[in-house]
Scaffold this motif. Structure first.
Motif, short mmCIF file in Angstrom:
data_model
loop_
_atom_site.label_atom_id
_atom_site.label_comp_id
_atom_site.label_asym_id
_atom_site.label_seq_id
_atom_site.Cartn_x
_atom_site.Cartn_y
_atom_site.Cartn_z
N CYS A 283 -8.95 -1.27 3.36
CA CYS A 283 -8.43 -2.27 4.29
C CYS A 283 -8.83 -3.67 3.85
O CYS A 283 -9.83 -3.87 3.16
N TYR A 284 -8.03 -4.65 4.27
CA TYR A 284 -8.44 -6.04 4.16
C TYR A 284 -9.59 -6.30 5.14
O TYR A 284 -9.87 -5.48 6.04
N ALA A 285 -10.18 -7.48 5.01
CA ALA A 285 -11.26 -7.85 5.92
C ALA A 285 -10.79 -7.88 7.37
O ALA A 285 -11.59 -7.67 8.29
N ASP A 286 -9.49 -8.12 7.61
CA ASP A 286 -8.98 -8.17 8.99
C ASP A 286 -8.67 -6.80 9.56
O ASP A 286 -8.21 -6.68 10.70
N GLY A 287 -8.89 -5.74 8.78
CA GLY A 287 -8.71 -4.38 9.27
C GLY A 287 -7.38 -3.74 8.93
O GLY A 287 -7.21 -2.53 9.13
N ARG A 288 -6.42 -4.50 8.42
CA ARG A 288 -5.13 -3.91 8.03
C ARG A 288 -5.29 -3.09 6.75
O ARG A 288 -6.00 -3.48 5.84
N MET A 290 -4.54 -1.84 3.17
CA MET A 290 -3.88 -2.32 1.97
C MET A 290 -2.85 -1.27 1.54
O MET A 290 -3.06 -0.08 1.75
N LYS A 291 -1.77 -1.72 0.93
CA LYS A 291 -0.67 -0.82 0.56
C LYS A 291 -0.58 -0.73 -0.96
O LYS A 291 -0.73 -1.74 -1.66
N HIS A 292 -0.31 0.50 -1.43
CA HIS A 292 -0.33 0.71 -2.88
C HIS A 292 0.39 2.00 -3.22
O HIS A 292 0.26 3.00 -2.51
N PRO A 293 1.19 2.03 -4.31
CA PRO A 293 1.90 3.24 -4.70
C PRO A 293 1.02 4.15 -5.55
O PRO A 293 -0.19 3.96 -5.64
N HIS A 318 -0.95 -3.21 -6.16
CA HIS A 318 0.46 -3.61 -6.21
C HIS A 318 1.06 -3.97 -4.86
O HIS A 318 2.25 -4.32 -4.79
N ASN A 319 0.33 -3.89 -3.79
CA ASN A 319 0.71 -4.49 -2.51
C ASN A 319 2.06 -4.00 -1.98
O ASN A 319 2.88 -4.79 -1.52
N HIS A 320 2.29 -2.71 -2.03
CA HIS A 320 3.42 -2.11 -1.34
C HIS A 320 3.18 -0.61 -1.25
O HIS A 320 2.36 -0.05 -1.97
N GLY A 321 3.87 0.05 -0.34
CA GLY A 321 3.70 1.49 -0.17
C GLY A 321 4.07 1.89 1.24
O GLY A 321 5.20 1.72 1.67
N ASP A 549 0.73 -17.08 10.80
CA ASP A 549 -0.53 -17.14 11.55
C ASP A 549 -1.70 -16.66 10.69
O ASP A 549 -2.57 -15.91 11.14
N GLY A 550 -1.69 -17.09 9.44
CA GLY A 550 -2.78 -16.78 8.53
C GLY A 550 -2.78 -15.40 7.95
O GLY A 550 -3.77 -14.99 7.33
N THR A 551 -1.68 -14.65 8.10
CA THR A 551 -1.61 -13.28 7.62
C THR A 551 -0.41 -13.11 6.69
O THR A 551 0.73 -13.39 7.09
N LEU A 552 -0.67 -12.66 5.46
CA LEU A 552 0.41 -12.39 4.52
C LEU A 552 1.17 -11.15 4.97
O LEU A 552 0.59 -10.08 5.13
N ASN A 553 2.48 -11.29 5.16
CA ASN A 553 3.29 -10.14 5.54
C ASN A 553 3.31 -9.10 4.43
O ASN A 553 3.58 -9.44 3.26
N ASP A 554 3.06 -7.84 4.77
CA ASP A 554 3.07 -6.77 3.77
C ASP A 554 4.04 -5.65 4.12
O ASP A 554 4.01 -4.59 3.50
N GLY A 555 4.89 -5.89 5.10
CA GLY A 555 5.85 -4.87 5.50
C GLY A 555 5.39 -4.01 6.66
O GLY A 555 6.20 -3.41 7.35
#
Length: 637
Positions: A283-288, A290-293, A318-321, A549-555
């Motif tokens: 997870c990121y520091a904010d708790g979301r 992380m996405k990866h194939p 790679h930031n998707h999944g 709002d300070g968060t990169l959209n990741d889908g």
């Protein structure tokens, strides 16, 4: 403009046709020693073998390759290097560890759903795990290879040979802790759809490799204790592979590895690898999450922060999944795709009651290729003083790239960033506290492409320029078609930000010939709330991303990718000037462009709400800069 994130700008590491795992150690004589798996064919074909070469100029040029194993022998693959550091009896000795098909097995039993005759004939991930050594920094290797015994575990006993033949490979770099050497290994349960049908990670530990001069007397044990290696979290898929390890300042081991679940997995060991925490999706520091194939995702310890003494780390992924892969089990083999671009995240150690863990920043684009089907992977990190370099391969060419120090610092400092970015700022509204006007003169944005007079065919010159748009706004409704910003001419040329019928905000880019668009994630913009939005148009990899709002959209849970690509043929988004602009007509119906005049930027011409801040930048902003801008507006420290 040269974009050093483009892999074509790197320095090539010479190989044959196939090129994999270009891993580097710095030898005591000051050179870089690189091991690479290569061959005249493609991955997994006969003739695959391991070579090494040396560089004395930070990877710009390389010596002639030295065979660790010959091309006309059994498959030798997936080598990693370990140099014994000062302070040990074997200081300066270099070990190379790799797969070796010693028994020259030509086929193995496999699942019939993928192999109709029941046999897999790719044989580079089985056999024996071996090592050789060099006492002259890789200029020569010992003629004899030495086998590393592997403890048979449950996943081995369940293979078609009951563990009599072992399936495995390794991509993880060895490391040293408390006088012992550790090497990663990825056990394979069988071959079928997606090639490997199941994996688990283990560590091979030697308590005397660093001191024992006679390699035949080196001792090895397989960790963790028990019958099971590192797996996915409870309920996860059967693939847990390509473990990458770092050692934290308090001696904790942290492993990260790939899955087919759409997310990378991490686990911590507080007892030297004997036992591990319940695996969790990283997870990121904010708790979301992380996405990866299904791709290598590696992390490395970089340095210790001068101010706080905490370890700094770099993470490659790679930031998707996400759900795209998890909800379509029949597509699991597709998870190997989309390893371009590479995203980096910066990590910092933090203390918890259980011990140290790593807190991860939101990511930045680190490397890319212009062809989105090109896949770069299997990297290594090399540190020279305060400079950092990564190697990578597309299975055809291997290269070396320097990572800008400023990029690393931006990620490590992201957690406290509160400053507004000023470099490249073209427009900032309001001025002196006044509300933004209905329209202002539009600054000229950089072109993306132009004709190249230096080419004989006068073809395209890619300027690799981008721009960024920042807004603070409030929508009272999510009615589609509301325009937040618009500089378009009558023919549609230019850009706009507008609401969509999916309750999102999208950016539209048009050069009069080509149009591209990408929207933020659903659910992140809500009616009756004030939001901060940064739309980043990155002209290097041709990627659009949103930071809201300070968060990169990741889908999120809605789509595999939070970022999208725009057309590489898009030339610019400056609206062509035409005569007769009537400034009194700036608040015309939604979607209707100006009828003429010099290029103007219309602000909220048809909006159920208000726009209170506008910034335009003539470059792409880093994710970290967008977060800093948001926090500055919120007064957060």
């Amino acid at each position: 403009m040269i974009d050093h994130r483009n892999i074509s700008t790197g320095h090539e590491i010479p190989t044959e046709t196939y090129s994999d795992q270009p891993y580097v150690v710095q030898t005591d004589d000051g050179a870089w020693l690189c091991a690479v798996t290569t061959g005249a064919g493609r991955e997994g074909q006969g003739g695959q073998h391991v070579v090494t070469m040396r560089s004395a100029d930070l990877g710009r040029t390389w010596s002639a390759p030295v065979d660790v194993e010959p091309a006309d022998g059994p498959e030798a693959s997936y080598a990693v290097l370990l140099e014994v550091p000062d302070g040990y009896p074997n200081a300066g000795r270099v070990y190379v560890l790799y797969n070796h098909n010693t028994d020259n097995i030509r086929q193995v039993i496999a699942d019939r759903d993928a192999y109709p005759d029941g046999y897999c004939r790719r044989v580079d991930s089985l056999g024996h795990y071996v090592f050789k050594f060099s006492d002259d920094y890789g200029q020569h290797w010992s003629p004899q290879r030495y086998e590393i015994p592997l403890r048979v575990m449950a996943i081995d006993r369940q293979n078609p040979y009951g563990g009599a033949l072992l399936f495995f490979w390794n991509v993880g770099k060895p490391f040293i802790h408390e006088g012992a050497a550790f090497c990663s290994l990825h056990k394979v349960g069988g071959f079928g759809a997606g090639f490997f049908t199941s994996n688990e990670g283990v560590l091979l530990k030697s308590d005397n490799l660093l001191a024992e001069r006679d390699p035949s007397k080196v001792r090895w044990e397989t960790l963790p204790d028990g019958e099971i290696g590192l797996r996915t979290p409870p309920g996860g898929g059967p693939v847990s592979a390509e473990q990458s390890y770092v050692v934290l300042s308090d001696g904790t081991f942290c492993a990260v590895y790939r899955t087919i679940d759409g997310y990378p997995v991490e686990s911590y060991s507080r007892d030297g690898g004997h036992t591990w925490s319940v695996p969790q999706y990283r997870c990121y520091a904010d708790g979301r999450r992380m996405k990866h194939p299904r791709a290598a995702n590696f992390h490395w310890r970089c340095e210790v922060g001068a101010a706080d003494g905490r370890g700094r780390y770099l993470y490659w992924f790679h930031n998707h999944g996400g759900r795209f892969i998890r909800e379509h089990p029949q597509r699991r083999s597709i998870g190997y795709e989309d390893r371009n671009p590479v995203w980096f995240s910066g990590g910092i150690e933090v203390d918890t009651p259980e011990g140290q863990v790593i807190r991860w920043s939101q990511p930045e684009i680190g490397l890319y290729d212009d062809d989105p089907y090109v896949r770069m992977s299997y990297p290594d990190l090399v540190r020279e003083g305060h400079r950092f370099f990564v190697t990578e391969t597309q299975k055809d060419k291997a290269r070396v790239h320097e990572i800008p120090r400023a990029l690393l610092e931006a990620m490590w400092n992201q957690f406290e960033a509160t400053a507004v970015a000023r470099e490249g700022l073209l427009l900032e509204l309001p001025v002196a506290g006044a509300a933004p006007p209905a329209a202002v003169a539009m600054p000229r944005l950089p072109k993306f492409l132009e004709r190249d007079p230096g080419r004989a065919d006068y073809g395209t010159k890619d300027l690799r320029q981008g721009f960024s748009v920042e807004l603070r706004f409030r929508l009272e409704t999510m009615r589609p078609g509301q325009i937040l910003l618009d500089n378009r001419a009558e023919n549609g040329q230019g850009f706009c930000l507008q609401t969509t019928d999916r309750s999102t905000v999208e950016i539209v880019l048009n050069d009069g010939r080509t149009e591209s668009r990408w929207a933020c994630d659903p659910g992140v913009v809500r009616a009756s709330e004030t939001h901060h939005l940064v739309a980043i148009v990155d002209g290097g990899p041709k990627v659009i991303s949103f930071v809201i709002d300070g968060t990169l959209n990741d889908g999120g849970e809605f789509r595999q990718f939070g970022w999208g690509r725009y057309s590489p043929h898009l030339r610019e988004v400056n609206a062509s000037p035409v005569p007769g602009l009537d400034l009194s007509d700036m608040r015309r119906p939604a979607g209707q462009p100006p009828q003429g005049g010099a290029p103007m930027l219309r602000i909220a011409p048809d909006l159920d709400g208000e726009v209170s801040l506008v910034r335009l930048y003539g470059r792409y902003l880093l994710t970290s800069e967008a977060i800093g801008n948001y926090r500055a507006g919120r007064g957060l420290g």
